[in-house]
Enzyme design. Structure first.
Site, mmCIF file in Angstrom:
data_model
loop_
_atom_site.group_PDB
_atom_site.id
_atom_site.type_symbol
_atom_site.label_atom_id
_atom_site.label_comp_id
_atom_site.label_asym_id
_atom_site.label_seq_id
_atom_site.Cartn_x
_atom_site.Cartn_y
_atom_site.Cartn_z
ATOM 1 N N SER A 8 0.843 -1.201 0.000
ATOM 2 C CA SER A 8 0.000 0.000 0.000
ATOM 3 C C SER A 8 0.875 1.245 0.000
ATOM 4 C CB SER A 8 -0.893 0.042 1.238
ATOM 5 O OG SER A 8 -1.842 -0.979 1.184
ATOM 6 N N GLU A 42 -5.070 -4.333 11.623
ATOM 7 C CA GLU A 42 -5.643 -4.007 10.315
ATOM 8 C C GLU A 42 -7.005 -4.669 10.151
ATOM 9 O OE1 GLU A 42 -4.360 -3.618 5.662
ATOM 10 O OE2 GLU A 42 -3.144 -4.855 6.974
HETATM 11 C C1 LIG Z 1 -6.683 -2.234 -0.111
HETATM 12 C C2 LIG Z 1 -5.616 -3.299 -0.007
HETATM 13 C C3 LIG Z 1 -4.430 -3.012 0.649
HETATM 14 C C4 LIG Z 1 -3.420 -3.984 0.727
HETATM 15 N N1 LIG Z 1 -2.229 -3.647 1.299
HETATM 16 C C5 LIG Z 1 -1.236 -4.549 1.348
HETATM 17 C C6 LIG Z 1 0.046 -4.206 1.877
HETATM 18 O O1 LIG Z 1 0.295 -3.058 2.252
HETATM 19 N N2 LIG Z 1 0.999 -5.159 1.928
HETATM 20 C C7 LIG Z 1 0.772 -6.426 1.481
HETATM 21 O O2 LIG Z 1 1.665 -7.273 1.576
HETATM 22 N N3 LIG Z 1 -0.416 -6.780 0.946
HETATM 23 C C8 LIG Z 1 -1.415 -5.866 0.863
HETATM 24 N N4 LIG Z 1 -2.615 -6.208 0.285
HETATM 25 C C9 LIG Z 1 -2.798 -7.575 -0.201
HETATM 26 C C10 LIG Z 1 -3.767 -8.337 0.691
HETATM 27 O O3 LIG Z 1 -3.197 -8.574 1.964
HETATM 28 C C11 LIG Z 1 -4.143 -9.650 -0.021
HETATM 29 O O4 LIG Z 1 -4.688 -9.345 -1.290
HETATM 30 C C12 LIG Z 1 -5.170 -10.388 0.806
HETATM 31 O O5 LIG Z 1 -4.625 -10.820 2.033
HETATM 32 C C13 LIG Z 1 -5.689 -11.607 0.062
HETATM 33 O O6 LIG Z 1 -4.643 -12.446 -0.304
HETATM 34 P P1 LIG Z 1 -4.529 -12.936 -1.804
HETATM 35 O O7 LIG Z 1 -4.595 -11.735 -2.710
HETATM 36 O O8 LIG Z 1 -3.335 -13.821 -1.874
HETATM 37 O O9 LIG Z 1 -5.854 -13.748 -2.057
HETATM 38 P P2 LIG Z 1 -6.139 -15.253 -1.630
HETATM 39 O O10 LIG Z 1 -5.845 -15.445 -0.172
HETATM 40 O O11 LIG Z 1 -5.475 -16.171 -2.600
HETATM 41 O O12 LIG Z 1 -7.695 -15.299 -1.830
HETATM 42 C C14 LIG Z 1 -8.287 -15.433 -3.127
HETATM 43 C C15 LIG Z 1 -9.741 -15.804 -2.928
HETATM 44 O O13 LIG Z 1 -9.841 -17.088 -2.296
HETATM 45 C C16 LIG Z 1 -10.605 -16.994 -1.095
HETATM 46 N N5 LIG Z 1 -10.037 -17.842 -0.036
HETATM 47 C C17 LIG Z 1 -8.719 -17.997 0.269
HETATM 48 N N6 LIG Z 1 -8.574 -18.826 1.324
HETATM 49 C C18 LIG Z 1 -9.826 -19.189 1.707
HETATM 50 C C19 LIG Z 1 -10.342 -20.021 2.750
HETATM 51 N N7 LIG Z 1 -9.533 -20.641 3.616
HETATM 52 N N8 LIG Z 1 -11.690 -20.151 2.847
HETATM 53 C C20 LIG Z 1 -12.526 -19.521 1.969
HETATM 54 N N9 LIG Z 1 -12.090 -18.729 0.961
HETATM 55 C C21 LIG Z 1 -10.770 -18.564 0.829
HETATM 56 C C22 LIG Z 1 -10.507 -15.535 -0.686
HETATM 57 O O14 LIG Z 1 -11.592 -15.139 0.118
HETATM 58 C C23 LIG Z 1 -10.510 -14.823 -2.026
HETATM 59 O O15 LIG Z 1 -11.817 -14.644 -2.510
HETATM 60 C C24 LIG Z 1 -3.621 -5.262 0.168
HETATM 61 C C25 LIG Z 1 -4.826 -5.549 -0.508
HETATM 62 C C26 LIG Z 1 -5.799 -4.573 -0.609
HETATM 63 C C27 LIG Z 1 -7.066 -4.896 -1.373
#
Ligand SMILES: Cc1cc2nc3c(=O)[nH]c(=O)nc-3n(C[C@H](O)[C@H](O)[C@H](O)COP(=O)(O)OP(=O)(O)OC[C@H]3O[C@@H](n4cnc5c(N)ncnc54)[C@H](O)[C@@H]3O)c2cc1C
Length: 256
Positions: A22, A105
């Site tokens: 972010s 957070e």
């Molecule tokens: C506004 C914003 C700010 C952010 N800031 C930062 C930052 O500063 N630093 C940083 O490192 N990251 C940051 N992120 C990233 C954020 O932490 C990740 O996008 C988030 O944790 C989801 O991880 P992922 O993208 O790997 O999705 P995934 O975890 O792969 O999820 C993908 C989909 O699968 C579903 N899913 C996954 N596991 C499960 C489960 N066990 N049960 C049911 N459904 C599941 C999820 O709900 C989602 O719909 C930010 C994201 C946003 C949107």
């Protein structure tokens, strides 16, 4: 985490990449979870660093969002040397510290790169929009379905406000201290997304107009708010994960 941090005297040398940092282009410091022990798997062997972004070898690449704005970066580390004192806690404790950080957070309204969100557009603004919008030649506010929806959003918004106030009084949260902040994040962010979707539905075909289109309602701010509302449902962990956390830590349900 694949990004590596290797101890070298008074420094750690970092190589790898992170995504979704972010406001990474503007930040002075970033939290970095990096692997210090490659022989351990998954959460073990990770360490938590607070590192200065101006370090040589750290490069940020802004990411353009669906809305056209820039809120995140991909961050690359190429032999970036950071002082050993950037390590928070001890080597290998990274996951536990990160989970503690995330609790804050997850108790807030999502990440900070969301842009225009519920905090700046309230239910009152949606009511005003319904008053201005037309349905069958009448103000949409006169449509019983629209009124019903608006009242539901008002009740939810009032519930959120009261819950947030209650969360600030420890004596009222002593049984389950995390219940209100954790469930607030899930509820408030999903509610905002639904509310903006409803605000767009009030605009009929104009909902398809985007920022910059002279005919867009209110300059397209509702469209932008709608897209940005998704970020708060994902930042800090998506709603499905948040629901798991509430289920396990607040309701005491068995682990997923
Ligand atoms: C506004 C914003 C700010 C952010 N800031 C930062 C930052 O500063 N630093 C940083 O490192 N990251 C940051 N992120 C990233 C954020 O932490 C990740 O996008 C988030 O944790 C989801 O991880 P992922 O993208 O790997 O999705 P995934 O975890 O792969 O999820 C993908 C989909 O699968 C579903 N899913 C996954 N596991 C499960 C489960 N066990 N049960 C049911 N459904 C599941 C999820 O709900 C989602 O719909 C930010 C994201 C946003 C949107």
């Amino acid at each position: 985490a694949q990004t590596r941090a290797v101890r070298d005297g008074d420094h750690y040398v970092i190589n790898g990449a992170k995504i979704w940092t972010s406001l990474g282009s503007h930040a002075k410091y970033m939290i970095l979870l990096a692997r210090t022990n490659p022989n351990e798997k998954r959460y073990a062997g990770l360490s938590y660093f607070l590192i200065p972004m101006q370090t040589p070898g750290i490069r940020t690449q802004p990411i353009r969002k669906l809305t056209g704005e820039y809120g995140f970066t991909q961050t690359f580390f190429e032999d970036a040397r950071v002082p050993a004192e950037c390590l928070m806690g001890r080597e290998g404790e990274g996951w536990a510290i990160a989970m503690k950080t995330l609790t804050f957070e997850r108790g807030a309204a999502g990440g900070q790169a969301g842009g225009l969100n519920r905090m700046s557009v309230t239910i009152d603004a949606v009511v005003a929009l319904a008053r201005r919008s037309r349905r069958e030649g009448q103000p949409a506010l006169q449509d019983p379905f629209v009124r019903d929806q608006l009242v539901r959003f008002m009740i939810e918004a009032q519930g959120d406000r009261l819950c947030t106030s209650r969360g600030r009084v420890p004596a009222l949260c002593s049984e389950r201290p995390l219940a209100i902040p954790l469930s607030n994040k899930l509820r408030v962010t999903e509610q905002a997304r639904r509310m903006f979707q409803f605000a767009l539905s009030l605009q009929g075909a104009n909902a398809a107009r985007w920022v910059g289109d002279a005919a867009a309602v209110d300059g397209g701010k509702w469209q932008r708010a709608y897209f940005n509302a998704f970020s708060a449902t994902i930042g800090g962990g998506p709603s499905q994960i948040q629901a798991n956390i509430v289920g396990e830590r607040v309701r005491g349900l068995p682990k997923d």
